[in-house]
Design a protein around this motif. Structure first.
Motif, short mmCIF file in Angstrom:
data_model
loop_
_atom_site.label_atom_id
_atom_site.label_comp_id
_atom_site.label_asym_id
_atom_site.label_seq_id
_atom_site.Cartn_x
_atom_site.Cartn_y
_atom_site.Cartn_z
N THR A 87 5.46 12.44 -3.30
CA THR A 87 4.05 12.08 -3.67
C THR A 87 3.11 12.68 -2.83
OG1 THR A 87 4.58 9.80 -2.86
CG2 THR A 87 4.85 9.49 -5.00
N PRO A 88 2.18 14.11 -2.52
CA PRO A 88 1.63 14.25 -2.30
C PRO A 88 -0.05 13.57 -1.12
CG PRO A 88 0.98 15.30 -3.49
CD PRO A 88 2.31 14.27 -4.11
N ASP A 89 -0.70 12.41 -2.11
CA ASP A 89 -1.73 12.06 -1.79
C ASP A 89 -1.82 9.76 -2.32
OD1 ASP A 89 -1.98 11.93 -4.67
OD2 ASP A 89 -3.56 13.69 -5.13
N ALA A 90 -0.84 9.72 -2.46
CA ALA A 90 -0.70 8.32 -3.10
C ALA A 90 -1.73 7.36 -1.88
CB ALA A 90 0.76 7.96 -3.15
N ALA A 91 -1.75 6.45 -3.31
CA ALA A 91 -2.85 5.46 -2.54
C ALA A 91 -2.96 4.47 -3.14
CB ALA A 91 -4.23 6.09 -1.63
N GLU A 140 1.32 -1.16 0.26
CA GLU A 140 -0.07 0.04 0.20
C GLU A 140 0.99 1.42 0.17
OE1 GLU A 140 -4.24 0.88 -0.10
OE2 GLU A 140 -3.22 -0.98 -0.32
N ALA A 141 0.63 2.30 -1.25
CA ALA A 141 1.58 3.08 -1.06
C ALA A 141 0.79 4.36 0.03
CB ALA A 141 0.93 3.93 -2.46
N ALA A 142 1.88 5.19 0.57
CA ALA A 142 1.18 6.29 1.52
C ALA A 142 1.19 7.76 0.80
CB ALA A 142 2.74 5.76 2.63
N ALA A 143 0.80 7.82 1.41
CA ALA A 143 0.40 9.74 1.27
C ALA A 143 1.59 11.24 1.67
CB ALA A 143 -1.12 10.49 2.12
N ASP A 144 1.61 11.22 1.63
CA ASP A 144 2.75 12.94 2.05
C ASP A 144 3.97 12.32 2.42
OD1 ASP A 144 3.62 15.64 3.05
OD2 ASP A 144 3.02 14.83 5.12
N ARG A 145 4.93 11.50 0.71
CA ARG A 145 6.11 10.55 1.85
C ARG A 145 6.69 11.35 0.65
NH1 ARG A 145 8.27 8.07 5.72
NH2 ARG A 145 8.82 6.32 4.16
N TRP A 193 13.64 1.33 -4.82
CA TRP A 193 13.49 2.09 -5.67
C TRP A 193 11.80 1.90 -5.49
CZ3 TRP A 193 17.40 -0.74 -8.51
CH2 TRP A 193 18.73 -0.29 -8.53
N PHE A 194 11.32 3.64 -5.56
CA PHE A 194 10.21 4.15 -5.83
C PHE A 194 9.86 4.70 -6.56
CE2 PHE A 194 10.51 2.53 -1.44
CZ PHE A 194 9.48 2.32 -0.46
N TYR A 195 9.13 4.01 -7.87
CA TYR A 195 8.36 4.33 -8.41
C TYR A 195 9.04 5.07 -10.30
CZ TYR A 195 3.95 5.56 -5.38
OH TYR A 195 3.02 5.26 -4.40
N LEU A 196 10.32 4.73 -9.42
CA LEU A 196 11.25 5.69 -10.45
C LEU A 196 12.09 4.55 -11.22
CD1 LEU A 196 13.07 7.41 -11.60
CD2 LEU A 196 14.75 7.24 -10.46
N ASP A 197 11.56 3.95 -12.69
CA ASP A 197 12.13 3.01 -13.66
C ASP A 197 13.22 3.20 -15.01
OD1 ASP A 197 10.55 3.60 -15.35
OD2 ASP A 197 9.56 2.08 -15.72
N VAL A 235 -1.46 8.34 -9.22
CA VAL A 235 -1.02 9.14 -8.69
C VAL A 235 0.28 10.64 -8.92
CG1 VAL A 235 1.45 7.90 -9.47
CG2 VAL A 235 1.43 8.91 -6.79
N THR A 236 0.18 11.63 -7.89
CA THR A 236 0.72 11.97 -8.12
C THR A 236 1.74 13.35 -7.65
OG1 THR A 236 -1.89 13.58 -8.25
CG2 THR A 236 0.24 15.42 -8.15
N PHE A 237 2.47 13.69 -8.62
CA PHE A 237 3.44 13.70 -8.00
C PHE A 237 4.73 15.76 -8.47
CE2 PHE A 237 4.16 9.85 -10.08
CZ PHE A 237 5.33 8.91 -9.05
N ASP A 238 4.40 15.60 -7.06
CA ASP A 238 4.09 17.18 -7.33
C ASP A 238 5.06 18.47 -7.17
OD1 ASP A 238 4.96 16.57 -4.36
OD2 ASP A 238 3.21 18.28 -3.36
N SER A 239 6.71 17.31 -7.33
CA SER A 239 7.72 18.04 -6.58
C SER A 239 8.79 16.73 -6.93
CB SER A 239 7.73 18.54 -5.40
OG SER A 239 9.46 19.35 -5.05
N VAL A 240 9.68 17.08 -7.93
CA VAL A 240 10.69 16.01 -8.50
C VAL A 240 12.45 16.53 -8.88
CG1 VAL A 240 11.38 14.28 -10.18
CG2 VAL A 240 9.47 14.58 -9.69
N TYR A 241 12.82 16.01 -7.87
CA TYR A 241 14.37 17.51 -8.20
C TYR A 241 15.79 15.90 -8.33
CZ TYR A 241 13.36 21.66 -6.99
OH TYR A 241 12.67 22.91 -6.23
#
Length: 403
Positions: free
Chosen positions: A143-147, A49-54, A183-187, A82-88
Motif C-alpha cells: 500500500t503506497p499511500d495508506a492513511a 492508523e494505517a501506514a504508507a509504503d508498507r 491479517w491486514f486488508y485481506l478478508d 486505499v490503493t494496492f499497487d502490487s499484489v502477489y
C-alpha cells in the motif's frame, strides 16, 4: 413445520429491511457474491492508523482446493480510499519464504493496481491454475499511500510478515523481517471447485477465532472441521472462520455485532451452504442487562436473514465458563435458558451441543479440565477438536431451509 412456516413469514419482513440496508456503502454492506466457493476468510474489523509504503505478507490456510483463485481486499472500515499497487499470491515454504516459482501477480479488472473506496471491498481477477486444499497460501500486498483507519483481523493465531517498501514479487524472506499476528486488508479467498461444492461459515467469537489453540498450527475448531470435511462423503468442503474475539450477537464493541456484520462477513461468501452460529457468551457475561429473550430475538433475526438468502443455519449451544472472572449465577441462568431454546425450539436447521461436549461431568457449569485452555472459558487444542468431532457433517448440507 409450524416453526418453519413462522420463520418464512418473519423472513418476508426481514427481506425488506435487508434490501434497504444494502442500498448504501456502509461497513455492514454485503458485497456482490462471486462464483465459486470460499476456501478461507476472516472477519474484518477496524484497526489503528494505517501506514504508507508498507508491505504485508499474509499467510492463510486453505480449506477446499480448486482453480482460478480470487482474493477479496477490504477497506470496510477506512475513511478514505486505499490503493494496492502490487499484489502477489504464492505458496509458503517456511516463514516468509515462498516456494520457488509459486509467486504470481494478481490483477484487478486487468490492472496491476486497484484503489478500494472507503467502506468497500474489491475482488481480484481469477488467478489461472490450481490451488490445493490444506496448504498455506501467501498473499503479499503493498500500500503506497495508506492513511486513516486500517481494516483487518487482529487475532489471526497465525504468523504473517511485514516490511517497508514493495517487496511483493520477491520469493525470498530476506526483506520480510517483521512479524505480525494480524491479517491486514485481506478478508477472503475463493476458488472454483465444481458446481456442487459448497461451504460452511462459522459465525462466532474468540472460541471460534481460536484463542488458546496453538498458533501457526491451524487448530481452531473450524480447522478441525475442515479436516473432517475433506475426508467425508459430502459436497460441503469449504470452511470460513468468521469469529472475532470479544464479539457479541447484539451489540457492537469488539468488532461489529453478529447482526451488523452478518451480510458482509457471512452471507457474501461464495458457495455458502450453511451458517454455523456459535455465539452469545460475550452478551451473557457482559452484565449489560441482556436477557435470554433478548439473545433469542437476535438468533431469530440471524436465522430469518439467512433463510431469506436461501441458506441453512446450524447452531451450537453456549459453552460453560464458570471460573471466568465475569461468571456469576445470574449469567449462568441466562446461559441455561438460551441453551434450552437452542436445543428444543426447532428454530435451527440443526444443533450441535457444544455445552454437553465441553462441560465437566462433575460440574456442568465448568469446562472439563481436559479441554480447558487455562482461563475456564476457551478450549485448548483437545477441546477444539472435540467440538469439531461433535458436528454431524451431513447436517451442514441440509438443502433449502424453507418449505
Amino acid at each position: 413445520m409450524k416453526a418453519r412456516l413462522a420463520r418464512a413469514a418473519r423472513a418476508v419482513a426481514v427481506l425488506l429491511l435487508s434490501s434497504a440496508c444494502q442500498s448504501t456503502a456502509t461497513p455492514g454492506e454485503a458485497p456482490e457474491v462471486p462464483a465459486g466457493v470460499v476456501t478461507w476468510a476472516a472477519s474484518a474489523d477496524r484497526f489503528g492508523e494505517a501506514a504508507a509504503d508498507r508491505g504485508y505478507r499474509l499467510v492463510v490456510h486453505t480449506s477446499v482446493g480448486g482453480h482460478d483463485a480470487r482474493i477479496r481486499l477490504s477497506n470496510a472500515f477506512g475513511d478514505r480510499p486505499v490503493t494496492f499497487d502490487s499484489v502477489y499470491a504464492g505458496l509458503q515454504k517456511q516463514g516468509a519464504e515462498l516456494v520457488r516459482g509459486s509467486n504470481r501477480r494478481l490483477s484487478f479488472g486487468g490492472a496491476r493496481s486497484v484503489t478500494v473506496p472507503a467502506g468497500q471491498t474489491v475482488l481480484s481477477d481469477p488467478l489461472p491454475g490450481r490451488l490445493p486444499a490444506a496448504v498455506n497460501l501467501v498473499i503479499s500486498i503493498h500500500t503506497p499511500d495508506a492513511a486513516g483507519p486500517a481494516t483487518g483481523h487482529w487475532m489471526a493465531m497465525q504468523t504473517s510478515y511485514a516490511t517497508r517498501g514493495d517487496h511483493t514479487a520477491e520469493e525470498s524472506a530476506a526483506n520480510w523481517t517483521e512479524t505480525t499476528g494480524s491479517w491486514f486488508y485481506l478478508d477472503a479467498v475463493s476458488v472454483r471447485a465444481g458446481a456442487d461444492i459448497g461451504a460452511v461459515v462459522a459465525l462466532g467469537d474468540s472460541v471460534t477465532d481460536g484463542w488458546q489453540s496453538t498458533s501457526d498450527q491451524n487448530r481452531r475448531w473450524p480447522d478441525y472441521l475442515a479436516r473432517r470435511l475433506r475426508q467425508a462423503d459430502t459436497t460441503v468442503k469449504g470452511v470460513a472462520n468468521e469469529g472475532i474475539s470479544g464479539n457479541k450477537v447484539l451489540a457492537d464493541g469488539s468488532g461489529q455485532s453478529a447482526l451488523n456484520r452478518l451480510d458482509r462477513d457471512v452471507l457474501s461468501q461464495p458457495g455458502l451452504r450453511t451458517v454455523f452460529l456459535f455465539e452469545g457468551v460475550n452478551d451473557i457475561k457482559a452484565h449489560t442487562g441482556v436477557t435470554a429473550d433478548d439473545l433469542i430475538d437476535g438468533y431469530r433475526e440471524i436465522v430469518d436473514r439467512a433463510h431469506t438468502a436461501g441458506k441453512c443455519v446450524a447452531a451450537a449451544t453456549v459453552g460453560p465458563f464458570k471460573g471466568w472472572s465475569e461468571w456469576d449465577p445470574e449469567a449462568e441462568a441466562v446461559r441455561r435458558d438460551v441453551n434450552e431454546f437452542i436445543r428444543t425450539s426447532g428454530e435451527f436447521d440443526s444443533v450441535t451441543d457444544f455445552d454437553r461436549i465441553l462441560r465437566s461431568p462433575y460440574d456442568h457449569e465448568r469446562i472439563h479440565p481436559t479441554f480447558d485452555g487455562g482461563d475456564h472459558l476457551h478450549p485448548n487444542d483437545k477441546g477444539m477438536q472435540a467440538m469439531a468431532d461433535a458436528v454431524d457433517l451431513k447436517s451442514l448440507d441440509c438443502g433449502d431451509p424453507l418449505p
